[in-house]
Motif scaffolding. Structure first.
Motif, PDB file in Angstrom:
ATOM      1  N   VAL A 240       0.975  -1.347   0.075  1.00  0.00           N
ATOM      2  CA  VAL A 240       0.245   0.219  -0.223  1.00  0.00           C
ATOM      3  C   VAL A 240       0.527   1.572  -0.223  1.00  0.00           C
ATOM      4  O   VAL A 240       0.446   1.761  -0.804  1.00  0.00           O
TER       5      VAL A 240
ATOM      6  N   GLY B  18       2.035   2.329  -3.323  1.00  0.00           N
ATOM      7  CA  GLY B  18       1.351   2.657  -4.198  1.00  0.00           C
ATOM      8  C   GLY B  18       0.382   2.102  -5.146  1.00  0.00           C
ATOM      9  O   GLY B  18      -0.711   1.640  -6.052  1.00  0.00           O
ATOM     10  N   PHE B  19       0.255   0.524  -4.223  1.00  0.00           N
ATOM     11  CA  PHE B  19      -1.124  -0.191  -4.878  1.00  0.00           C
ATOM     12  C   PHE B  19      -2.276  -0.386  -4.053  1.00  0.00           C
ATOM     13  O   PHE B  19      -1.870   0.250  -3.395  1.00  0.00           O
ATOM     14  N   THR B  20      -3.315  -0.425  -3.994  1.00  0.00           N
ATOM     15  CA  THR B  20      -4.848  -0.315  -3.987  1.00  0.00           C
ATOM     16  C   THR B  20      -5.300  -1.018  -2.507  1.00  0.00           C
ATOM     17  O   THR B  20      -4.732  -2.163  -3.106  1.00  0.00           O
ATOM     18  N   GLU B  21      -5.289  -0.843  -1.221  1.00  0.00           N
ATOM     19  CA  GLU B  21      -6.089  -1.931  -0.307  1.00  0.00           C
ATOM     20  C   GLU B  21      -7.004  -2.084  -1.058  1.00  0.00           C
ATOM     21  O   GLU B  21      -7.101  -3.036  -0.567  1.00  0.00           O
TER      22      GLU B  21
ATOM     23  N   THR C 117      -8.251  -3.321  -3.534  1.00  0.00           N
ATOM     24  CA  THR C 117      -8.114  -4.738  -4.491  1.00  0.00           C
ATOM     25  C   THR C 117      -6.728  -5.533  -4.083  1.00  0.00           C
ATOM     26  O   THR C 117      -6.495  -6.522  -4.456  1.00  0.00           O
TER      27      THR C 117
END
Length: 258
Positions: free
Chosen positions: A113, A116-119, A121
């Protein structure tokens, strides 16, 4: 009119190819479990002709070190599935490593997260991963672990999460990994095209990244048509003490047991 007829033909042709690929996948699916039972290593001998001297010699060489094999379905996800199963299986009788691994796995979602990964998803994939680690902690039953890995949705969620961890590590260490990526792509592009999508096969770069992301040492035995009757192996990361043993044959990974 002509042009649209050509387009329609092309479309029909594409659909026929897609349908054929689906049938092949279905066939593979019905004949191969996602993760098989443990089998005697001698099953490999039957997969190659008796006169196939190179492979028969290499199987003999493998026999000096290993006694059993567990096969994975050849669907492009075999490295992640083999790694995931082999490591979780090893945790069933190693509570110290289980606690270490559980802490790393728990923290891994936040790391992604922060990158930058979307939580929302990645949440479900992470939860499934944690559930299986907790299953190993509570049940200590190989049967339940094996049936979880043969449940397509659970198994694929684990594969997705391991792919995300691999991608995250490659991107965090992009300065180092950039040198190994061909075709003028950035590490991020490589991850979007070759790491994150399901069914994309794995290479050295994926193995190095996942081994380091989770701090789990992997030994891969490479069995191919190369000269000499011995099987070469490689440990990831180099110089570490391997916990997991995988057999690589061109395009495919299975699990080995001493």
């Amino acid at each position: 009119v002509c042009q649209s007829a050509v387009d329609l033909n092309c479309l029909a042709y594409d659909e026929a190819i897609m349908a054929q690929q689906d049938r092949i996948q279905q066939e593979i699916a019905t004949t191969n479990p996602l993760v098989s039972d443990r089998q005697d290593l001698s099953v490999l001998q039957g997969e190659y002709a008796a006169e196939d001297a190179i492979y028969q010699l290499k199987i003999k060489d493998l026999h000096k070190k290993y006694s059993h094999i567990r096969k994975t379905r050849p669907d492009g996800n075999c490295f992640y599935r083999a790694f995931g199963f082999a490591h979780l299986e090893s945790l069933l009788d190693d509570s110290k490593e289980l606690q270490r691994f559980k802490a790393v796995a728990a923290k891994s979602k936040l790391d992604l997260v922060n990158q930058g990964f979307t939580e929302f998803t990645i949440e479900d994939f992470h939860n499934t991963f944690m559930d299986l680690i907790e299953l190993c902690e509570k049940q200590q039953s190989l049967g339940e672990l094996l049936s979880s890995f043969n449940d397509q949705s659970v198994s694929d969620y684990i594969v997705v999460y391991l792919r995300l961890l691999t991608s995250g590590y490659l991107q965090r260490e992009h300065v180092f990994f950039q040198h190994f990526i061909e075709g003028g792509r950035s590490v991020k592009e490589f991850c979007q095209q070759e790491v994150e999508p399901m069914s994309k096969e794995s290479d050295h770069i994926h193995i190095i990244a996942l081994a380091q992301a989770l701090n789990v040492s992997i030994l891969v035995e490479y069995m191919d048509r190369g000269e000499g009757g011995t099987v070469n192996n490689h440990v990831f990361p180099e110089g570490s003490e391997p916990r997991i043993f995988l057999l690589y044959r061109p395009g495919h990974y299975d699990i080995l047991y001493k």
